[in-house]
Write an enzyme that holds these catalytic residues in place. Structure first.
Site, PDB file in Angstrom:
ATOM      1  N   HIS A 119       0.939  -1.216   0.114  1.00 17.89           N
ATOM      2  CA  HIS A 119      -0.003   0.028   0.107  1.00 17.89           C
ATOM      3  C   HIS A 119       0.779   1.391  -0.135  1.00 17.89           C
ATOM      4  CE1 HIS A 119       0.722  -0.962   4.066  1.00 17.89           C
ATOM      5  NE2 HIS A 119       0.832   0.330   4.577  1.00 17.89           N
ATOM      6  N   ILE A 120       0.258   2.105  -0.531  1.00 24.42           N
ATOM      7  CA  ILE A 120       1.008   3.615  -0.305  1.00 24.42           C
ATOM      8  C   ILE A 120      -0.092   4.627  -0.206  1.00 24.42           C
ATOM      9  CG2 ILE A 120       2.745   3.014  -2.082  1.00 24.42           C
ATOM     10  CD1 ILE A 120       1.310   4.376  -4.319  1.00 24.42           C
ATOM     11  N   SER A 170      10.732   1.334  -4.309  1.00 17.90           N
ATOM     12  CA  SER A 170      10.797   2.014  -5.598  1.00 17.90           C
ATOM     13  C   SER A 170      12.208   2.403  -5.777  1.00 17.90           C
ATOM     14  CB  SER A 170       9.751   3.328  -5.334  1.00 17.90           C
ATOM     15  OG  SER A 170      10.095   4.139  -6.318  1.00 17.90           O
ATOM     16  N   TYR A 183       7.541  10.981  -0.298  1.00 16.67           N
ATOM     17  CA  TYR A 183       7.542   9.673  -0.994  1.00 16.67           C
ATOM     18  C   TYR A 183       8.947   9.061  -0.754  1.00 16.67           C
ATOM     19  CZ  TYR A 183       6.860   5.510  -4.187  1.00 16.67           C
ATOM     20  OH  TYR A 183       6.669   4.544  -4.854  1.00 16.67           O
ATOM     21  N   CYS A 184      10.046   9.797  -1.532  1.00 16.14           N
ATOM     22  CA  CYS A 184      11.306   9.401  -1.602  1.00 16.14           C
ATOM     23  C   CYS A 184      11.867   8.978  -0.144  1.00 16.14           C
ATOM     24  CB  CYS A 184      12.017  10.296  -1.937  1.00 16.14           C
ATOM     25  SG  CYS A 184      12.134  10.297  -3.905  1.00 16.14           S
ATOM     26  N   TYR A 217       8.259   2.747 -12.958  1.00 14.78           N
ATOM     27  CA  TYR A 217       7.077   3.450 -13.283  1.00 14.78           C
ATOM     28  C   TYR A 217       6.232   2.289 -13.848  1.00 14.78           C
ATOM     29  CZ  TYR A 217       3.718   6.476 -15.909  1.00 14.78           C
ATOM     30  OH  TYR A 217       2.586   7.176 -16.286  1.00 14.78           O
ATOM     31  N   ASN A 222      -3.529   4.588 -10.312  1.00 13.06           N
ATOM     32  CA  ASN A 222      -3.110   5.512  -9.778  1.00 13.06           C
ATOM     33  C   ASN A 222      -1.690   6.140 -10.109  1.00 13.06           C
ATOM     34  OD1 ASN A 222      -5.189   5.296  -8.069  1.00 13.06           O
ATOM     35  ND2 ASN A 222      -3.857   3.905  -6.581  1.00 13.06           N
TER      36      ASN A 222
END
Length: 291
Positions: A119-120, A170, A183-184, A217, A222
């Protein structure tokens, strides 16, 4: 300088040979009857991961915020061959909810063999950092602390089964990317925590594994909606990505890069030629569409 170039060429040849000639194969039957909890699984990559485990006959529990979509995914899992499919709606921005999800999964599944953390959320939009702390706090909570909370709550069950933790990370957790500072930060935190945890398992001679999926990517709804008009990159298939993630989990590989050639070279060259890597990646952004 010649020595550095020779070393880089040797590394490249080695990785090319490994990528094309590795012979590891996944025993799908080994997954039949295994108990799997997958977060963020109502759509996108998490949904596809659930389908991959379903095809191999696993017992599955999925969780996300949207109940109706969870019901639809669970139904499809059963059609694909899942031994059972359960679901629970939950908001990972609430750590108590994350704890409850893990506990409920252990009860409903009778234990746990795979914990897939996918999840994010909470990181805000795609744009310049302007000093707002809300996205930082939100992203840290959803994209890092809830992962740790789920792991903590499921740890006893995973130790009992000598199971596996799968962490969807990621490229932004290996190389700092602009426009996604919050996010990073959360992805870098994930990489640190779970690489450390993997070493602790090894030092305890535990058969538990931690697989970190370093993704680029991917063509989830989303992701495309958020950055589709802001980057010049082509999104990779979520179905193919899910297959590679599940394969890595079953084989207990420490990490996987997908798409491999879109990520691994940059990670390898990051420390040797940071300026060059930054310039190449910066050209992927469509700046006029970013605020």
């Amino acid at each position: 300088m010649a020595g550095v170039i020779l070393l880089l060429l040797s590394l490249c040849v080695g990785y090319i040979a490994y990528y094309f000639f590795r012979t590891e194969s996944m025993n799908k039957e080994s997954v039949r009857g295994k108990r799997v909890l997958i977060t963020g699984s109502s759509t996108g990559l998490g949904e596809q991961i659930a389908y991959e485990f379903a095809r191999m006959g696993a017992h599955i529990m999925i969780t996300a915020r949207r109940l109706q979509q969870l019901q639809e995914v669970a139904s499809q899992c059963m059609k694909l061959g899942a031994a059972s499919a359960h679901y629970v709606a939950s908001d990972m921005g609430n750590l108590e909810s994350a704890q409850s999800v893990a506990q409920e999964a252990v009860v409903k599944l009778g234990g746990l063999d795979y914990l897939v953390l996918n999840h994010i959320g909470g990181s805000g939009g795609f744009g310049f950092f302007k000093g707002d702390m809300d996205p930082v706090v939100g992203s840290t909570t959803v994209n890092f602390l809830s992962y740790v909370q789920l792991t903590s709550s499921a740890l006893s069950a995973l130790q009992e089964s000598q199971g596996s933790i799968v962490v969807i990370s990621s490229m932004s957790g290996r190389i700092g990317a602009p426009f996604t500072t919050s996010y990073c930060a959360s992805k870098f935190a994930l990489e640190g925590f779970y690489s450390s945890l993997r070493r602790e398992f090894a030092l305890q001679n535990s058969k538990m594994s931690v697989t970190v999926a370093v993704l680029g990517y991917i063509d989830t709804e989303n992701a495309v909606k958020k950055v589709g008009n802001k980057v010049s990159m082509t999104a990779s298939s979520k179905e193919d990505c899910a297959r590679e993630v599940v394969k890595a989990a079953v084989l207990q590989q420490p990490e996987i890069f997908y798409p491999y050639w879109g990520i691994k070279p940059f990670v390898l060259l990051r420390d040797w030629f940071p300026g060059l890597v930054a310039k190449i990646l910066d050209k992927c952004y469509i700046l006029e569409n970013i605020q």
